[in-house]
Design an enzyme around this catalytic site. Structure first.
Site, PDB file in Angstrom:
ATOM      1  N   ASP A  58     -69.539-136.994  55.347  1.00  0.00           N
ATOM      2  CA  ASP A  58     -68.284-136.246  55.390  1.00  0.00           C
ATOM      3  C   ASP A  58     -67.457-136.660  54.175  1.00  0.00           C
ATOM      4  O   ASP A  58     -67.047-137.810  54.055  1.00  0.00           O
ATOM      5  CB  ASP A  58     -67.550-136.582  56.702  1.00  0.00           C
ATOM      6  CG  ASP A  58     -66.206-135.871  56.803  1.00  0.00           C
ATOM      7  OD1 ASP A  58     -65.793-135.217  55.812  1.00  0.00           O
ATOM      8  OD2 ASP A  58     -65.569-135.982  57.861  1.00  0.00           O
ATOM      9  N   TYR A 101     -54.984-123.012  51.201  1.00  0.00           N
ATOM     10  CA  TYR A 101     -56.144-122.984  50.311  1.00  0.00           C
ATOM     11  C   TYR A 101     -55.703-122.903  48.853  1.00  0.00           C
ATOM     12  O   TYR A 101     -56.144-123.683  48.000  1.00  0.00           O
ATOM     13  CB  TYR A 101     -57.025-121.786  50.678  1.00  0.00           C
ATOM     14  CG  TYR A 101     -58.254-121.641  49.828  1.00  0.00           C
ATOM     15  CD1 TYR A 101     -59.377-122.422  50.071  1.00  0.00           C
ATOM     16  CD2 TYR A 101     -58.294-120.716  48.784  1.00  0.00           C
ATOM     17  CE1 TYR A 101     -60.516-122.283  49.286  1.00  0.00           C
ATOM     18  CE2 TYR A 101     -59.424-120.576  47.997  1.00  0.00           C
ATOM     19  CZ  TYR A 101     -60.542-121.364  48.247  1.00  0.00           C
ATOM     20  OH  TYR A 101     -61.657-121.224  47.474  1.00  0.00           O
TER      21      TYR A 101
END
Ligand code: ZN
Length: 654
Positions: free
Chosen positions: A457, A551
């Protein structure tokens, strides 16, 4: 211990002399303690009709470049038997001329170049001849009094030939030894410090004689408490991977090109590296001379590369005759109490071959030490093989090297889309690739010696540190970093955007990249030839869209981070650039369903929607990946802090 793998049923599938030759050659090749990576060779004498239908006596001999483990009928070169055997009667012949003669005697011009041990095979009257560099035999022959031990083991069932360099002179010496010593009970021939031959009337007899002869040597070692080695007890210590990358950088400089440095830190390798007598046992020479081409004569002990290269130049001066070209003075094996036993190669495959050979060498040395003492050939004998005229001739023929040969790239988000395409783009240019993704498929999605996939991760900084360390020990350093991992959350207007969602996007698309850049910087500083970073940005940086606040902000901040890094890292020679892709539809986010709904939203067909840009072209992951690789290439050597769109042309961006 070796045992016969002969199986009558399997053998029946291999008809004819050549078929039987292929079958039993592969049996030898399946046992790495007999032959390793192109070592050893085999032959069969047979007949072959020429274009007029006239039968010719031929010797099928293993061609160079073939491995016994995987050899096919096409891997054997047919040569005229009588003429080839007669060559041994010449008083002298240079090895270059010998190979020319052998090639001229081939009955198939498309066959590979015959082995340099061809004349030796032709000399023996037996139909099948097998030759290996069996570990057990070279263990015993590389000890003081080795020849006496060989006599003790085999009596007069083998012909014994003192060491001489492979090639024409060895063939002549063997011809003489066979003429003098061979009798009806002879089943093989031992070449001191080199290997062993067996021969027989059929494939099985020759193969099983090899197995029996090698078993006798193994039994002898076992009978002298020199077979089983004590279990390694050394604990594997923590390691400074930045210093390790520095060592790889200095080794690459010595080699004159980027090299991979692959560490074996197994308890077995660590124990060997920490032996108190490592200086004496490791600094003599290889187990059989042709290993020198792969491993060099001696490993580097410790990390003083300058001292090694100086000693190598002295060795060259001492041993060379006029006209020889010195090879690069870098070692191929490094032995260190911290790093273990490391192999150096221009590619992962090459380093892997070095590692395999040295793993066997360690066992051979340790057994020889238990038996009596390890005693390799004098340096001149090894030098003569390392600087053999046939090897020197190859130096000028080196073909084009892949662009990123010897270099290492780390790619995040490598299990799909642009990241996955980057894996292919970098591997195809010769790079070694450390690929990470949260998707466990990343571990084995590619089967390639230069590919190391690790599930991780990217937002877990400690886990990424471990991944980076693991990759550094696997390949030696980090030269190119591709920051690709990211998420594209569902559209959400600012009024509905929660701080939690904002932070989740920032965490992955921005913060994780900062952590990785921070961790990667000490390695990129020591990159070969220099550090390069490519950030996969977004069209949303120059042209944001409604509903993508988190984003767009994360990517814009990442882009600004790139610009600051370019300023801070320029002095270290590190280039960092951003690509802004748009409309890359062959990624996981763009399912058929999503595509159809987005196209319908704009009143377009899916195809129209996909090419809805200035150039009316489709933008693929592969295209973005190719440009990513190009930005790491010398084409962009003078470019840093650039932002390049890959979007087919976007009116808002233009
Ligand atoms: Zn050999």
């Amino acid at each position: 211990m070796v045992k016969s793998l002969w199986n009558d049923q399997e053998a029946a599938d291999w008809p004819g002399d050549l078929g039987q030759r292929v079958y039993s050659s592969r049996l030898l090749g399946r046992e790495p303690s007999l032959v390793l990576h192109g070592g050893g060779n085999t032959s069969v004498k047979s007949t072959l009709a020429n274009a007029f239908g006239e039968p010719q006596q031929v010797l099928y001999i293993k061609g160079s470049g073939w491995d016994l483990a995987t050899i096919e009928a096409a891997g054997f070169a047919p040569v005229h038997l009588d003429y080839t055997a007669r060559l041994a009667q010449l008083p002298s012949l240079s090895d270059t001329d010998m190979v020319r003669e052998l090639k001229a005697q081939m009955l198939d011009a498309a066959a590979p170049t015959p082995s340099v041990e061809t004349i030796l095979h032709a000399l023996m009257p037996d139909k099948f001849v097998d030759h290996t560099h069996a570990d057990a035999v070279v263990t015993i022959t590389n000890t003081p009094g080795g020849e006496d031990r060989i006599r003790e083991i085999y009596g007069d069932t083998v012909v014994i030939v003192p060491y001489i360099m492979p090639g024409f002179d060895l063939a002549r010496l063997c011809a003489k030894a066979l003429a003098e010593q061979r009798h009806d009970g002879t089943v093989g021939m031992v070449l001191m410090n080199h290997g062993i031959f067996s021969f027989g009337a059929d494939a099985r007899e020759s193969y099983e004689r090899m197995i029996t002869l090698v078993s006798q040597a193994e039994d002898y070692l076992a009978g002298h408490d020199a077979w089983d080695l004590p279990a390694p007890t050394t604990k594997v210590p923590a390691v400074d991977t930045v210093a390790y990358a520095n060592l790889r950088q200095r080794l690459s400089a010595a080699a004159g090109r980027p090299m991979l440095l692959c560490a074996d830190r197994s308890p077995r390798a660590m124990s060997f590296a920490r032996r108190p007598d490592i200086d004496r046992i490791s600094q003599q020479g290889p187990a059989t001379p042709d290993h020198v081409i792969r491993t060099k004569r001696t490993p580097l002990l410790g990390d003083d590369v300058d001292a090694y290269t100086a000693a190598y130049k002295d060795y060259f001066q001492r041993c060379a005759v006029d006209g020889l070209t010195m090879l690069d003075p870098a070692p191929r094996v490094v032995i260190s109490p911290q790093y273990g036993v490391c192999s150096l190669g221009a590619s992962a495959k090459e380093a892997g071959i070095v590692a395999d050979i040295y793993r066997h060498t360690m066992t051979i040395i340790e057994r020889a030490e238990r038996l009596a003492a390890w005693q390799a050939l004098p340096e001149q004998a090894i030098f003569d093989v390392e600087y053999w005229e046939l090897e020197q001739a190859k130096l000028n023929k080196a073909g084009n090297k892949p662009e990123f040969q010897g270099q290492v790239a780390l790619i995040t988000g490598a299990a799909s889309g642009i990241g996955r395409a980057c894996v292919d783009a970098f591997l195809s240019r010769g790079a070694a690739v450390i690929a990470t993704d949260i998707n466990p498929d990343v571990a084995d999605q590619v089967s390639h010696p230069a590919y190391h996939g690790i599930q991780c991760d990217v937002t877990d900084a400690a886990a990424m540190d471990r991944t980076l360390n693991d990759g550094i020990l696997r390949f030696g350093g980090l030269d190119m970093l591709i920051l690709n991992a990211g998420m594209f959350p569902p559209g959400r207007p600012i009024k509905d955007l929660t701080l939690d969602e904002w932070r989740r996007v920032m965490d992955l698309n921005l913060d994780a990249n900062l952590s990785l850049m921070h961790a990667a910087h000490p390695y990129l500083k020591q990159a070969c030839p220099n550090g390069r970073v490519v950030i996969i940005g977004s069209k949303n940086v120059p042209a944001p869209g409604p509903g993508a606040a988190a984003y767009s902000c994360a990517k814009a901040a990442l882009n600004q981070l790139m610009r600051v890094a370019a300023l801070e890292w320029g002095a270290d020679g590190i280039r960092i650039n951003t690509l802004h892709p748009n409309m890359v539809f062959d990624t996981g986010i763009w399912t058929d369903e999503v595509l159809q709904s987005r196209a319908a939203h704009y009143g377009l067909s899916v195809d129209e929607y996909k090419t809805n840009n200035v150039l009316h072209t489709s933008v693929t992951s592969a295209l973005v990946a190719e440009l990513t690789a190009a930005m790491c290439s010398p084409l962009f050597a003078a470019t840093t802090a650039a932002q390049v769109p890959v979007d087919g042309g976007n009116e808002r961006v233009i």
